[in-house]
Motif scaffolding. Sequence first.
Motif, PDB file in Angstrom:
ATOM      1  N   SER A  13       0.826  -1.203   0.000  1.00 40.35           N
ATOM      2  CA  SER A  13       0.000   0.000   0.000  1.00 40.35           C
ATOM      3  C   SER A  13       0.863   1.257   0.000  1.00 40.35           C
ATOM      4  N   GLN A  14       0.227   2.391  -0.354  1.00 42.32           N
ATOM      5  CA  GLN A  14       0.912   3.681  -0.261  1.00 42.32           C
ATOM      6  C   GLN A  14       1.352   3.937   1.178  1.00 42.32           C
ATOM      7  N   ARG A  15       0.498   3.534   2.111  1.00 48.14           N
ATOM      8  CA  ARG A  15       0.830   3.723   3.527  1.00 48.14           C
ATOM      9  C   ARG A  15       2.125   3.000   3.888  1.00 48.14           C
ATOM     10  N   THR A  16       2.321   1.801   3.335  1.00 48.58           N
ATOM     11  CA  THR A  16       3.550   1.056   3.603  1.00 48.58           C
ATOM     12  C   THR A  16       4.758   1.803   3.041  1.00 48.58           C
ATOM     13  N   PHE A  17       4.615   2.376   1.844  1.00 52.88           N
ATOM     14  CA  PHE A  17       5.718   3.162   1.269  1.00 52.88           C
ATOM     15  C   PHE A  17       6.155   4.251   2.245  1.00 52.88           C
ATOM     16  N   PHE A  18       5.180   4.969   2.808  1.00 49.40           N
ATOM     17  CA  PHE A  18       5.512   6.098   3.679  1.00 49.40           C
ATOM     18  C   PHE A  18       6.048   5.659   5.041  1.00 49.40           C
ATOM     19  N   ARG A  19       5.972   4.388   5.338  1.00 46.96           N
ATOM     20  CA  ARG A  19       6.632   3.903   6.552  1.00 46.96           C
ATOM     21  C   ARG A  19       8.155   3.900   6.377  1.00 46.96           C
ATOM     22  N   TYR A  20       8.589   3.799   5.122  1.00 47.25           N
ATOM     23  CA  TYR A  20      10.023   3.657   4.843  1.00 47.25           C
ATOM     24  C   TYR A  20      10.645   4.920   4.245  1.00 47.25           C
ATOM     25  N   PHE A  21       9.852   5.716   3.553  1.00 45.53           N
ATOM     26  CA  PHE A  21      10.372   6.913   2.901  1.00 45.53           C
ATOM     27  C   PHE A  21       9.404   8.076   3.132  1.00 45.53           C
TER      28      PHE A  21
END
Length: 223
Positions: free
Chosen positions: A51-59
């Motif tokens: 998910s997009q949310r997962t992306f923002f956990r890392y970057f």
Amino acid sequence: MDTAPPPRPGLRERKKRRTRDSLLRAAVELFVSQGYERTTVDEIAAAVDVSQRTFFRYFAGKEEAALALEELTVAHFVEAVRARPPHEAPMEALRQAVLSGWDSINEVVESVVPVELYLRMYRVIESTPVLLAAHLRRAAESEETISRVIAEREGLDVDADPRPRLAVAVFSGVMRVTERQWLLEEEFSLAGIHALTSRYLDQVGPALLGNWRTARRTSGSEA
């Protein structure tokens, strides 16, 4: 006394590292193939099936992902400078650290992306104004870090003696010219940047190439 090896990361940490590496690899592939501006966070996340949310956990965003490999290699370079033999003059330590860094770049980036893809990302950064501005801003921050490493090596106060910052500024200027020239070369390869870096650094004058500690001892004995 033997030093015990660092503990192996747990399963959760390894899984998080794999997810981050996969997102980074997908981001770089998309930036290189279709351009930074045309790539969305949703596309990067979809390429890894998260998910997009997962992306923002890392970057924090696309910019951080685009410059993550650069951050990795800069950290490697700073550690290489710290590890240089203490007898080396400051500019020689910087020179050897960057040349050995190009020799060992595979070890730094290959676990995330192929080196060829990493090299092509250079062109994306140079041709994208927002990335180039961020790259130059980060370069200035890195210069300050490296200046302090050099000052520590030489036993100097970086705020009282201008030489560490001057040496690093000259070195960084040479590296910037080298990068820009390399991007225009037909031989767009690690061998090409290694040879060009060595040749350009050879043009730096003797005032900065000398051994500062020897100069201090000499001046002290004459007093």
